[in-house]
Design a protein around this motif. Structure first.
Motif, PDB file in Angstrom:
ATOM      1  N   ASN A 201       0.207 -13.894   4.261  1.00 26.32           N
ATOM      2  CA  ASN A 201       1.400 -13.115   4.747  1.00 26.32           C
ATOM      3  C   ASN A 201       2.114 -12.015   3.895  1.00 26.32           C
ATOM      4  N   LYS A 205       2.428  -8.200   4.487  1.00 28.42           N
ATOM      5  CA  LYS A 205       3.422  -7.201   5.259  1.00 28.42           C
ATOM      6  C   LYS A 205       4.221  -6.557   3.654  1.00 28.42           C
ATOM      7  N   ASP A 208       2.023  -2.978   4.411  1.00 31.58           N
ATOM      8  CA  ASP A 208       1.908  -2.853   5.836  1.00 31.58           C
ATOM      9  C   ASP A 208       0.047  -2.686   6.989  1.00 31.58           C
ATOM     10  N   ASP A 210      -0.823  -5.507   9.447  1.00 32.70           N
ATOM     11  CA  ASP A 210      -0.716  -6.426  10.226  1.00 32.70           C
ATOM     12  C   ASP A 210      -1.851  -7.734  10.882  1.00 32.70           C
ATOM     13  N   GLU A 212      -3.693 -10.750  13.585  1.00 34.79           N
ATOM     14  CA  GLU A 212      -2.872 -11.342  14.672  1.00 34.79           C
ATOM     15  C   GLU A 212      -4.099 -12.372  14.808  1.00 34.79           C
TER      16      GLU A 212
END
Length: 340
Positions: A201, A205, A208, A210, A212
């Motif tokens: 994770n 990050k 950049d 994401d 979900e």
């Protein structure tokens, strides 16, 4: 460095060519087998008494002259004649093998072997399982253990022999035996549960990206590889592991009540010599020694249910094995490391 680059290029071309050929063959096999029913497996039965007798006779032919061998055969004939006159028949020993991988794939054959022998076996007979497994998936070894429990429930004596390793899920199977026999330096124990997974994770990050995860149900997903893990999720995951471990301990304690379960259910492993002191096993002996002894007084039969694999499946297995060997050989040449 240039030589290494050329070697890597040659290897890549070779692997690509081999894979291409195997893909073509697999496609051809798929077309041929399309519409055909999958062939059933077959139960193979061999008498180990004959195998041991053949070994002995081959050695006798090398050590003795013709007159001595003739005298031996005459004595054996008399002994067999006396045995036939006895009203009581010899007990039977059914030998099964289980070589376990992480998915306990051998369970598919084991279930058919057990179904077959239970149609004839009585409490006067015996089932001997030669077991080798370092464990694996909880549900897979749970099913394998349930298959062995069928033998115990039928009242047929079950002996488990371990020559190399029976750890974790492997020991879960072994403990069902009324008698557990181990080679002196076999590895036993590991009554514990482990789960691990990477989490990328922070790397996502950093770039950049994401990710979900949508769930319906608070604990549908506790820990993830790509998402951000929470302390609440970790606690729930650990709780699930503890529950599984408790079930594992209770299962072992049920079949081996002589164990100090809290003392041995720490995830540790022991060699056969120490495992005997811990009462994880009942006797130190190799499976060869035990079966050779039983063959003197019983009719010993080896059972193996052989799955009939399609041409496509055989090609797929060959392809996987070939690629694995090529890559392993290439990596070992580059690193000069040992592999276990």
């Amino acid at each position: 460095m240039e030589l290494l680059t050329e070697y890597a290029s040659f290897l890549a071309k070779t692997v690509t060519l081999v894979i291409a050929i195997l893909v073509v063959l697999a496609s051809f096999a798929a077309l041929r087998s399309k519409g055909r029913r999958k062939a059933a497996g077959q139960l193979q039965v061999s008498k180990l008494n004959d195998f041991y007798k053949g070994l002995r006779e081959r050695l006798e032919q090398s050590l003795f002259d013709k007159d001595q061998i003739k005298a031996l055969r005459k004595g054996e004939a008399k002994s067999e004649k006396k045995q036939k006159k006895k009203t009581e028949s010899k007990p039977r020993v059914f030998v099964l093998d289980f070589d376990g991988d992480i998915k306990a794939s051998a369970t598919e054959s084991l279930r058919h072997e057990i179904t077959a022998l239970l149609t004839l076996a009585t409490p006067k007979d015996e089932v001997v399982l030669r077991l080798e497994s370092g464990g694996g998936m909880v549900h897979s070894y749970g099913l394998a253990s349930s298959q062995l429990a069928r033998i115990r429930e039928a009242g047929v004596p079950l002996t488990v022999c371990i020559d190399k390793v029976a750890a974790s899920g492997g020991y879960m199977m072994a403990c069902i035996g009324e008698k557990v026999i181990s080679a002196p330096f076999a590895i036993l124990g590991s009554i514990g549960v482990v789960a691990q997974l990477p989490n990328v994770n922070r790397l996502l990050k950093k770039h950049d990206i994401d990710f979900e995860v949508l769930t319906a149900g608070e604990y549908k997903r506790t820990l993830t590889v790509f998402g951000e893990n929470t302390e609440k999720g970790r606690e729930k995951f650990q709780e699930d592991l503890d529950i599984t471990h408790r079930l594992f301990k209770n299962f072992v304690a049920r079949y081996r009540p002589q164990l100090a379960i809290d003392e041995v259910a720490t995830g540790e492993v022991w060699l056969g010599l120490a495992a005997l002191e811990k009462r994880l096993v009942d006797e130190l002996k190799t499976s060869d020694e035990y079966l050779a002894e039983r063959a003197k007084k019983a009719e010993v039969y080896h059972l193996h249910y052989a799955e009939r694999k399609s041409l496509q499946e055989r090609i797929g297995m060959a392809a996987s094995g070939s690629v694995d060997r090529v890559l392993l050989n290439w990596w070992s040449r580059l690193t000069q490391q040992r592999f276990w």
